[in-house]
Write a protein that holds these residues in place. Structure first.
Motif, short mmCIF file in Angstrom:
data_model
loop_
_atom_site.label_atom_id
_atom_site.label_comp_id
_atom_site.label_asym_id
_atom_site.label_seq_id
_atom_site.Cartn_x
_atom_site.Cartn_y
_atom_site.Cartn_z
N THR A 1 0.95 -1.09 -0.09
CA THR A 1 -0.09 -0.10 0.01
C THR A 1 0.81 1.14 0.01
O THR A 1 1.68 1.34 0.97
CB THR A 1 -1.12 -0.08 1.12
N TYR A 2 0.83 1.96 -0.91
CA TYR A 2 1.94 2.90 -1.57
C TYR A 2 2.28 4.03 -0.23
O TYR A 2 1.12 4.48 0.31
CB TYR A 2 1.71 3.57 -2.77
N GLY A 3 3.36 4.34 0.17
CA GLY A 3 3.62 5.37 0.90
C GLY A 3 3.79 4.95 2.32
O GLY A 3 4.02 5.38 3.27
N THR A 4 3.31 3.40 2.54
CA THR A 4 3.18 3.14 3.55
C THR A 4 3.97 1.51 3.70
O THR A 4 5.12 1.73 4.56
CB THR A 4 1.68 2.85 4.18
N GLY A 5 3.64 0.64 3.38
CA GLY A 5 4.28 -0.71 3.34
C GLY A 5 3.37 -1.81 2.91
O GLY A 5 2.64 -1.68 1.97
N TYR B 1 0.61 -7.04 6.73
CA TYR B 1 1.16 -6.40 7.96
C TYR B 1 -0.09 -5.87 8.98
O TYR B 1 0.05 -5.87 9.96
CB TYR B 1 2.02 -5.28 7.54
N TYR B 2 -0.87 -5.02 8.10
CA TYR B 2 -1.77 -4.30 8.91
C TYR B 2 -2.78 -5.26 9.60
O TYR B 2 -3.37 -4.96 10.59
CB TYR B 2 -2.66 -3.47 7.85
N ASP C 1 7.65 -4.96 9.36
CA ASP C 1 6.99 -4.79 8.03
C ASP C 1 7.93 -4.84 6.85
O ASP C 1 8.89 -4.40 6.59
CB ASP C 1 6.38 -3.38 7.88
N ASP D 1 10.59 1.78 9.71
CA ASP D 1 9.40 2.03 8.42
C ASP D 1 9.41 0.53 7.77
O ASP D 1 10.53 -0.38 7.99
CB ASP D 1 10.17 2.99 7.39
N VAL D 2 8.75 0.60 6.76
CA VAL D 2 8.73 -0.79 6.18
C VAL D 2 10.11 -0.89 5.16
O VAL D 2 11.03 -0.21 5.15
CB VAL D 2 7.85 -0.73 4.79
#
Ligand SMILES: Cc1ncc(C[n+]2csc(CCOP(=O)(O)OP(=O)(O)O)c2C)c(N)n1
Ligand code: SF4
Lengths: 299, 401
Positions: B323-327, B331-332, B349, B382-383
């Motif tokens: 999921t762009y900009g996040t990772g 994971y979520y 992640d 971060d990822v």
């Protein structure tokens, strides 16, 4: 025509109480079609006005599927195959019912595929010459000069600018698929229309009926005059009643003379801006006259 | 029970054949194509008594399956990537109409740039459509899950369609010995009964697919939500019955050496096998690492996740979709289950295996090493794009963080 008015059932399968506008050509067309098709019919309706007309206050007394805008042809294919696989196909009529947008534009591919594969169904396009459910935008069959919300007439716009000869001709396109039956129809000639629907249901394979369906709010016509407007479309030569039976074209309404197209145009606000532009009227008139002559419609 | 040596795609086709589907409507796309070809051949050779609809698009494939299902027939389709994306609209409609379709998805990344190789971004984009989603690791699992899929989807407590995902090429084109359940047994396991959802029937006319106002729409959505939750138990029952009848045990999650694991590596699909091999190697080097495979992704097995991960110090989720900009995306789901646990493991992640980049034992070793090295102070990185190529990115003027 073999169909007689006394042969028609009193029973209303398309019940009163729908939420269509007064004078809606599409709902009249559905009512008449169901008189000949009968209750052993399953209808697949691609999204459009009918989704609201019969989908809010359910008013159909036969199995009725409200389906995604562009999927009518594909869902009919699945129903045809599904019923066959279960040995339940015999004695059931499948009816596709969609507007000109759902037929000539977004649903074109799905319809063409279903027809090409040869599934058995009757498909009726109710043609109000625009996307009415979303408030009156142009479609691939909106006539030259009509003002719609996405091709509004204005200082620099005639309204729909695609010339008459390039209006997407669905009956010819369907006939070009080599199907056994394709026809146009008009609400002003109900017995002709219903006989065509009956014939469409009797042929073996896909069949197609294209019904001109006046739409008072979209066309700016008087809601009492839907049948009259339909008649004028035929008598001016703006709408031609014909059928293609196994590739043979037959005209169902010959005309002695053509009434001037302004008799038709002036019944509708969408054409009003044309009336003081004689050169535009002449352009349309000349197309319509030449077409009628070329087809041998007169005399 | 016959045994054959077949690819994941053939296993999917055999699964549909043994489930005696009535209608197959599908459109070719790599790496799914051979599934529909095999089914067409089964029908041509009289091995499957079904109607095939060689539709003109995937959108129509799904729409035709909807039509067939509304006639009361058992319908099957298969797709990948662009095809699945094209069907997005009717995919939602099928769930909304509560039609128990089963679809095989040979996972492939989405364009652009054009690729035919695998990752999970295609099926992840349909995650919230109301379909069950199972991710498979072996050809046998593909075949079995299709049969299990029909049983669960058609259960009156569920009535939601099911996606059976197999990693493109890694599984779709991998051949393995597969045991084929006998049709008579499949009939007992997943009997075709009268549809438990409304159908289009001239003898019992109904209007289907009506307009719904805000007064009721929430409740329709809640109903799907409740059925999806219920599908957890129904699927468990199906797994248990499947084991009883066919001797093969499936579960929502498959754990491997996690009992005393300090670090648990979580993954879906074919990477699960690679993770287990890596775990053995890491264990041999004295590292307390375990593996957890998520087979059932929708409904998400939250309680099982919490139970499985309770004792871990670090949980590293490896995602084959972003999921762009996040990772990573799964994971979520994992984090959501753990966030209110106290204490909860530190979550890491990782994104890997995008667009056909092989997830190797080495990839997993790097994940594990980073996970073991992470301090316990709760700081979360971060990822990590564990297999992204630093040199390529540098040429593009990008740095890998
Ligand atoms: C995929 C998709 N795009 C757009 C719409 C919005 N939409 C609903 S009905 C409609 C127009 C329908 O036009 P037509 O088929 O001519 O039928 P009418 O509304 O005139 O009855 C549109 C654009 C939709 N429902 N689905
Ligand atoms: S807008 Fe036109 S087509 Fe739609 S219901 Fe009203 S009259 Fe009928």
């Amino acid at each position: 025509m073999s169909l007689k008015i006394r042969d028609l059932p009193n029973e209303e399968l398309v019940a009163p109480g729908n939420s269509g506008c007064p004078g809606c050509g599409a709902t009249m067309g559905a009512r008449m079609a169901m008189k000949v098709l009968g209750s052993r019919t399953i209808m697949v309706n691609g999204t459009g006005c009918m989704t609201v007309n019969y989908g809010v206050l359910a008013a159909a007394r036969f199995p009725y599927l409200h389906m995604l805008f562009e999927t009518t042809g594909a869902v009919l294919s699945g129903l045809d195959a599904g019923l066959r696989s279960l040995g339940k196909r015999e004695g059931v009529t499948l009816l596709g019912w969609a507007g000109d947008g759902g037929t000539a534009d977004i649903g074109f591919q799905s319809l063409s595929g279903a027809v090409e594969r040869g599934h058995k169904f009757v498909y009726i396009c109710y043609d109000n010459e625009s996307y009415m459910n979303t408030g009156g935008q142009r479609s691939g069959v909106t006539p030259y000069g009509a003002s719609t919300t996405t091709c509004p007439a204005g200082k620099r716009s005639i309204g729909e600018s695609r010339p008459m000869q390039r209006r997407k001709d669905m009956v010819e396109i369907m006939a070009a698929h080599g199907i056994p039956y394709a026809a146009t129809a008009s609400l002003a000639f109900p017995m002709d229309y219903m006989a065509k629907v009956k014939r469409a249901a009797e042929v073996d394979g896909p069949s197609y009926v294209h019904l001109l369906s006046p739409c008072p709010p979209g066309w700016g016509s008087n809601d009492e005059l839907t049948v009259e407007v339909s008649r004028l479309a035929v008598e001016t030569g703006m709408w031609i009643l014909y059928e293609v039976v196994d590739g043979e074209r037959k005209f169902n309404k010959r005309l002695k003379t053509l009434r001037p197209i302004t008799d038709y145009l002036k019944t509708q606000k969408r054409f009003r801006h044309l009336l003081d532009q004689p050169e535009e009227i002449e352009k349309i008139q000349s197309f319509v006259t030449k077409r009628a002559e070329r087809l041998g419609l007169l005399g | 029970m016959a045994s054959v040596f077949v690819s994941g795609n053939m296993a999917a086709a055999i699964g549909a054949r043994q489930a005696e589907v009535n209608v197959v409507a599908a459109y070719p796309i790599t790496p799914q194509t051979s599934i529909v070809e095999y089914l067409a051949k089964f029908v041509a050779d009289g091995e499957l008594d079904a109607q095939t609809i060689p539709v003109e698009s995937e959108h129509s494939a799904m729409a035709a399956c909807i039509g067939a299902s509304l006639a009361g027939a058992r319908a099957f389709t298969a797709s990948s990537s662009q095809g699945l994306a094209l069907m997005h609209e009717p995919v939602f409609a099928a769930a909304g109409l509560r039609l128990p379709l089963v679809m095989a998805v040979a996972n492939r990344a989405l364009s652009h740039p054009v690729t035919i190789w695998s990752d999970h971004s295609d099926s992840m984009a349909e995650r919230d459509s109301g379909w069950l989603q199972f991710y498979c690791e072996t050809c046998q699992e593909v075949l079995d899950t299709i049969i299990i899929g029909y049983r669960v989807a058609e259960d009156a407590r569920v009535l939601l369609p099911a996606m059976v995902c197999l990693d493109g090429f890694y599984l779709s084109h991998l051949s393995e010995p597969v045991s084929v359940p006998a049709i008579e047994d499949v009939r007992r396991f997943a009997p075709k009964s009268a549809p438990k959802y409304p159908i289009l029937d001239v003898d019992d006319p109904k209007s289907i697919g009506l307009v719904i106002s805000p007064d009721f729409f929430t409740e329709f959505v809640y109903d799907k939500h409740a059925s999806m939750s219920m599908a957890r138990d129904v699927t468990e029952e199906a797994f248990a019955e499947f084991e009883r009848m066919f001797g093969r045990r499936y579960s929502h999650l498959e754990s491997y050496r996690i009992d005393d694991a300090e670090v648990v590596l979580v993954g879906m699909g074919t990477m699960a096998g690679t993770i287990r091999v890596a775990v053995d190697g890491l264990r041999a080097r004295g590292m307390r690492v375990g593996a957890l495979k998520i087979k059932t992704y929708r409904p998400f097995p939250g309680e099982e996740i919490r139970r499985a991960l309770r004792g871990a110090r670090v949980v590293a989720v490896v995602d084959r979709a972003v999921t762009y900009g996040t990772g990573g995306i799964a994971y979520y789901d994992v984090a959501r289950e753990l966030v209110n646990e106290s204490p909860h493991p530190l979550l890491l992640d990782f994104v890997a295996g995008i667009g056909g980049r092989d997830i190797t034992v080495d990839t997993i070793n790097r994940v594990a090493e980073q996970a073991l090295a992470v301090s316990l102070d709760g700081r979360r990185d971060d990822v990590t794009w564990v297999d992204a190529n630093k040199e390529t990115l540098a040429i593009w003027g990008l740095a890998l963080r």
